[in-house]
Enzyme design. Structure first.
Site, PDB file in Angstrom:
ATOM      1  N   ASP B 350       0.790  -1.212  -0.094  1.00 52.27           N
ATOM      2  CA  ASP B 350      -0.005  -0.011  -0.062  1.00 52.27           C
ATOM      3  C   ASP B 350       0.908   1.233   0.001  1.00 52.27           C
ATOM      4  O   ASP B 350       1.809   1.317   0.648  1.00 52.27           O
ATOM      5  CB  ASP B 350      -0.945   0.111   1.421  1.00 52.27           C
ATOM      6  CG  ASP B 350      -2.047   0.995   0.957  1.00 52.27           C
ATOM      7  OD1 ASP B 350      -2.975   0.896   0.228  1.00 52.27           O
ATOM      8  OD2 ASP B 350      -1.959   1.955   1.772  1.00 52.27           O
ATOM      9  N   ASN B 358      -2.907  12.992  -2.477  1.00 52.97           N
ATOM     10  CA  ASN B 358      -3.750  13.407  -3.600  1.00 52.97           C
ATOM     11  C   ASN B 358      -4.175  14.959  -3.308  1.00 52.97           C
ATOM     12  O   ASN B 358      -4.451  15.638  -4.089  1.00 52.97           O
ATOM     13  CB  ASN B 358      -4.992  12.503  -3.300  1.00 52.97           C
ATOM     14  CG  ASN B 358      -4.575  11.266  -4.511  1.00 52.97           C
ATOM     15  OD1 ASN B 358      -4.127  11.401  -5.425  1.00 52.97           O
ATOM     16  ND2 ASN B 358      -5.403  10.076  -4.284  1.00 52.97           N
ATOM     17  N   ASP B 367      -2.853   9.630  -9.795  1.00 55.02           N
ATOM     18  CA  ASP B 367      -2.684   8.547 -10.861  1.00 55.02           C
ATOM     19  C   ASP B 367      -1.422   8.460 -11.630  1.00 55.02           C
ATOM     20  O   ASP B 367      -1.131   7.146 -11.698  1.00 55.02           O
ATOM     21  CB  ASP B 367      -3.843   9.038 -12.003  1.00 55.02           C
ATOM     22  CG  ASP B 367      -5.350   9.036 -11.558  1.00 55.02           C
ATOM     23  OD1 ASP B 367      -5.665   8.423 -10.529  1.00 55.02           O
ATOM     24  OD2 ASP B 367      -6.257   9.588 -12.264  1.00 55.02           O
ATOM     25  N   GLU B 393      -5.182   2.127  -3.595  1.00 53.96           N
ATOM     26  CA  GLU B 393      -3.693   2.378  -3.830  1.00 53.96           C
ATOM     27  C   GLU B 393      -3.080   0.995  -3.120  1.00 53.96           C
ATOM     28  O   GLU B 393      -1.929   1.195  -2.850  1.00 53.96           O
ATOM     29  CB  GLU B 393      -3.134   3.702  -3.135  1.00 53.96           C
ATOM     30  CG  GLU B 393      -3.261   3.550  -1.643  1.00 53.96           C
ATOM     31  CD  GLU B 393      -4.592   4.201  -0.928  1.00 53.96           C
ATOM     32  OE1 GLU B 393      -5.702   4.360  -2.111  1.00 53.96           O
ATOM     33  OE2 GLU B 393      -4.666   4.811  -0.069  1.00 53.96           O
TER      34      GLU B 393
END
Lengths: 411, 479
Positions: B350, B358, B367, B393
């Site tokens: 992860d 983000n 992304d 993720e």
């Protein structure tokens, strides 16, 4: 119950072929009264397509005569049975020919009869030129001998030293091979995966031969004739002093008791010597025929009996003597209708100097490229003289085409 | 001696009874000429228009079947009796050879020459023999013509049947190899070519990915390793049209047919007669091209099918496999490991603080990080390993045949590579780290869901203990 076997052989003795093989089959049937053998004589040109068709149809003869250059292909295709488990006295056969019958680690056929190329010479012309047999021993001496002979005149006409057919016949490849091998060259690499026509040794071997044409030691007229016509002229006329071929002329031109005998004019004036030795030694093409049991024969054991009989000492001695071919057994003397000295040269041509073509499954197609390449090269040579770039272009093209065939084969 | 009418009757019958086997018909009829008309030798030579030669087809003599002469070129060689007979369209009596040469012509089309002679007994052809051969020749014309036509039509029918069979197979199956095998096998078994091979190209690299072949004996073979012929095949791919591989000195024994779909090459088909040495014609080339066209559709359909299948199991952002595929493969790999008594490890990875990232850099940058990390993972695993996007993720990686120590080495490589990667977004630089949990089958569990749960547990243990680390489930339990 009587079993009928089918045997396919080639016309090994011209018009006498059927009679002579039938004679052997009569002896076989006396020993094996329950086996009847029907024999078909196939022409060499018809034999390959007929055998291949039989392989495709999985039906046909039980035993076939196979040319030594076919064994690799037929073995690879599984058309003939491997004889590994048969009880065979290997030492009983001439090792050169026994080995030719072995491909991919298996024995596929038993040698039946063989032939080796030798150099025939006209003893009277040699004497007239002040030469002896030993003057034909090596490449260098042979070239000098050709030069001497070219100065002779018989009946007011010049003598061409060497007669050689350059027509599109399998014999052409077999005859030129001797010069390539004698220079250490070859057609394929040792592992059989690549072409070797453009290797230095091969090129120089071919070049030596072409130089004989350039120096006018090989008659232009003979180049345009078939092998049969060249031999006929050699034996019946005074046009040339040297010729390379196998033992068949002994029967046709020299053995008056043979049914195939056609002439005797120069019978007393000829001799044979081994093909001249080159830098890498002395070699000649050695081929012949073997007998094989087909994989589709329903009568394996009986078919094997027939092969054993025909390749046995007694039958082979009798048959080979009658067709003027050399027996493929080491325990049989070379008996030809000729003096001992000639027999000795032929014996050496198979026992010591003989070499076969590579046993590649696609040798037939490769040989065709080589043959066409030689025909083209020789044709250009005799019409336009030596042109180095043209010569190399042809050899490179041959090499590439052989490489293509080997690539398509893919193994 | 039989009457001429009887001979004519037998000759016609032989042609009719052996309509599919011209050689047998000719053999029987030539034997009649020896036995009943009294010739020493009888031969039929047929014209090969392609090579411009007359080629002996059958020769029979009083001594049986014999070696014949070779091919006769159809050039106007002065005095050649074959050419003379053909040129004038009527028989030519050659007294020097004790023979007569009769041209075989059907409806103005030259078929060849019937040659009969008394060469062994050296008798001149008698008037009766000449008269009989004149009467019999028309039966040869009709018989040979019909037989050649029959063979031609039979061959055409076989070709059409083959095309139909391949067409049916294309319409009824999506299994490419089944259709390709059927096509290759038909070429050898039904149409009599010696061998047929297909070299299929990899769409991405343009290199050969597979070689399918059927040999003379009908054995089918599929090979992945084509390195020995790669450069040769690639040289063939430069050609756009079907062509024989003959150059200066070879006969037309090998045909190479490019396979292309809408102009894009997908393979090459090679058909050869290198064993039988039967030369091929332009008709063969055209026919093989039709087959190749059909195969190009099969190959394209199969490619599209594979593409759809691939898309359905692929995550569009990262290019990794998706969640569904991960579970399918995990089941398969567990079964395989169970069968072979092998290990299997699972990595659960992860990205650390991804939500913060983000929020700071925007979702587009997020992304980009995800696809970059995916690429780093792919670079650090083997081709047999399966990396899938498990969640937002989170990534799961199946490592077949790998124990926990092996998994740790791979995990360490990935963690290190991600950490060292320079993630740049405009003027800003971001440091990305990952947390990794490891489990091993069968040590940690033999049940799929348990393995995933324990890998997750190990991952969250790392998350709770400072992130940017690796922990095996068995180890974190001890800690």
């Amino acid at each position: 119950m009587t079993t009928t076997l089918k045997l396919w052989v080639m016309p090994n003795a011209g018009f006498e072929s059927q009679r002579l093989i039938d004679r052997e089959l009569t002896f076989f049937s006396e020993k094996n009264p329950k086996i009847k053998v029907e024999c078909d004589i196939l022409s060499w040109s018809q034999a390959w397509p007929r055998i291949i068709q039989a392989v495709k149809d999985k039906t046909g003869p039980d035993v076939i005569q196979v040319g030594t250059t076919w064994i690799g292909t037929l073995g690879y295709l599984g058309a003939i049975q491997n004889l590994d488990t048969r009880k065979i006295n290997r030492a009983g056969f001439i090792s050169t020919f026994y080995d030719i019958c072995c491909c991919f680690g298996h024995l596929w056929a038993l040698p039946w009869f063989c032939e080796g190329r030798v150099l025939y010479y006209r003893s009277d012309l040699l004497e007239k030129a002040g030469l002896s047999r030993t003057d034909l021993d090596t490449w260098d001496r042979f070239r000098l001998a050709c030069a001497e002979v070219s100065r002779l005149r018989v009946g007011g006409k010049a003598v061409t030293p060497f007669s050689f057919s350059c027509q599109k016949e399998q014999a052409l490849t077999q005859d030129i091979a001797a010069w390539i091998w004698a220079n250490g060259g070859s057609f394929l690499s040792k592992d059989g995966k690549h072409a070797a026509v453009t290797h230095f040794e091969s090129v120089q071997g071919i070049k030596y031969f072409l130089d004989l044409i350039a120096q006018k030691f090989i008659g232009r007229q003979s180049l345009d004739q078939s092998t049969g016509e060249v031999a006929e002229n050699f034996f019946l006329n005074d046009s040339s002093a040297f010729l390379v071929t196998s033992s068949w002329p002994l029967q046709v031109y020299l053995n008056a008791s043979s049914k195939n005998y056609v002439g005797k004019k120069n019978a007393a004036h000829f001799g044979v010597v081994p093909i001249p030795a080159g830098p890498a030694g002395r070699f000649n093409f050695a081929g012949g025929s073997a007998l094989a049991v087909t994989s589709f024969s329903a009568e394996h054991e009986k078919a094997w009996k027939l092969v054993e009989f025909l390749t046995g000492r007694q039958s082979m001695a009798r048959y080979c003597a009658s067709i003027d071919m050399l027996p493929a057994r080491s325990d049989l003397p070379v008996v030809l209708n000729a003096p001992d000295q000639i027999c000795k040269v032929f014996s050496d041509s198979i026992n010591h100097n003989g070499r076969g073509f590579p046993t590649h499954p696609l040798w037939g197609s490769i040989e065709q490229v080589v043959l066409n390449g030689f025909v083209q090269t020789l044709s250009e040579y005799r019409h336009n003289g030596f042109n180095q770039s043209g010569f190399f272009r042809n050899l490179e093209e041959m090499n590439l085409e052989i490489e293509n065939i080997l690539s398509v084969f893919g193994e | 001696m039989p009457e001429l009418s009887e001979l004519l009757h037998h000759t016609g019958n032989n042609f009719q009874n052996h309509i599919g086997d011209l050689d047998a018909a000719l053999r029987k009829n030539l034997e009649l000429l020896i036995r009943d008309v009294g010739f020493d030798r009888a031969a039929v030579l047929l014209i090969d228009d392609k090579d411009h030669v007359l080629r002996p087809r059958q020769i029979v003599t009083i001594h049986g079947e014999m070696e014949g002469e070779g091919e006769t070129p159809l050039t106007d060689k002065k005095g050649d009796p074959f050419v003379t007979a053909l040129k004038h369209g009527k028989e030519f009596v050659n007294r020097g050879e004790y023979g007569v040469y009769v041209p075989l012509i059907y409806n103005d089309a030259r078929l060849g020459v019937l040659r009969v002679d008394n060469v062994f007994t050296r008798r001149q052809i008698t008037a009766e023999q000449l008269a009989e051969i004149r009467e019999l020749a028309p039966a040869y014309n009709v018989g040979i013509h019909n037989s050649l036509e029959h063979l031609h039509f039979r061959h055409q029918v076989t070709k059409l049947t083959t095309l139909t069979r391949i067409g049916t197979a294309i319409a009824t199956t999506l299994k490419m190899n089944e259709v390709l095998e059927l096509a290759l096998s038909s070429l050898v078994k039904d149409l009599g070519y010696d061998r047929a091979q297909l070299f299929l190209l990899d769409e991405a690299t343009g290199k050969i990915r597979e070689n399918l072949s059927i040999d003379f004996r009908g054995f089918f073979r599929s090979q992945d390793d084509t390195s020995s012929v790669a450069s040769f095949i690639e040289s063939l791919l430069c050609e756009d049209k079907p062509a024989f591989l003959s150059r200066k000195f070879s006969a037309n024994l090998v045909a190479a047919i490019p396979i292309a779909f809408k102009g894009k090459k997908t393979g090459v088909m090679i058909v050869d007669n290198l064993f039988t040495r039967q030369t091929m014609t332009d008709y063969d080339l055209s026919f093989l091209n039709i087959i190749a066209d059909q195969l190009s559709t099969v190959i394209e359909n199969s490619r599209l099918f594979e593409q759809v299948e691939r898309l359905s199991i692929t995550d569009s952002l990262t290019g990794m496999f998706n969640h569904r595929y991960f579970y399918e493969r995990l089941s398969e790999e567990i079964s395989r490991a169970n069968r072979f008594g092998a290990n299997l490890s699972l990595i659960m990875l992860d990205l650390d603080h991804f939500k913060v990232f983000n929020d700071t850099f925007g979702h587009q940058a997020g992304d980009t990080v995800l696809s970059t990390v995916s690429a780093i993972i792919q670079e650090n695993i083997r081709s047999i390993d399966v990396a899938s996007r498990y969640g937002g993720e989170e990534v799961a990686i199946i490592l077949p045949g790998t124990d926990i120590e092996g998994a740790r080495i791979i995990a360490e490589r990935i963690r290190d590579s991600v950490r060292k990667h320079d993630f740049r977004f405009g003027q800003k630089t971001a440091n990305i780290t990952v947390s990794i949990g490891l489990v091993c089958y069968p040590v940690d569990s033999t049940i799929k869901s348990e393995l995933v749960r324990k890998a997750d547990h190990a991952l969250y243990w790392v998350k709770n203990h400072g992130r940017d680390g690796i922990c095996a489930y068995s180890r974190c339990e001890d800690l």
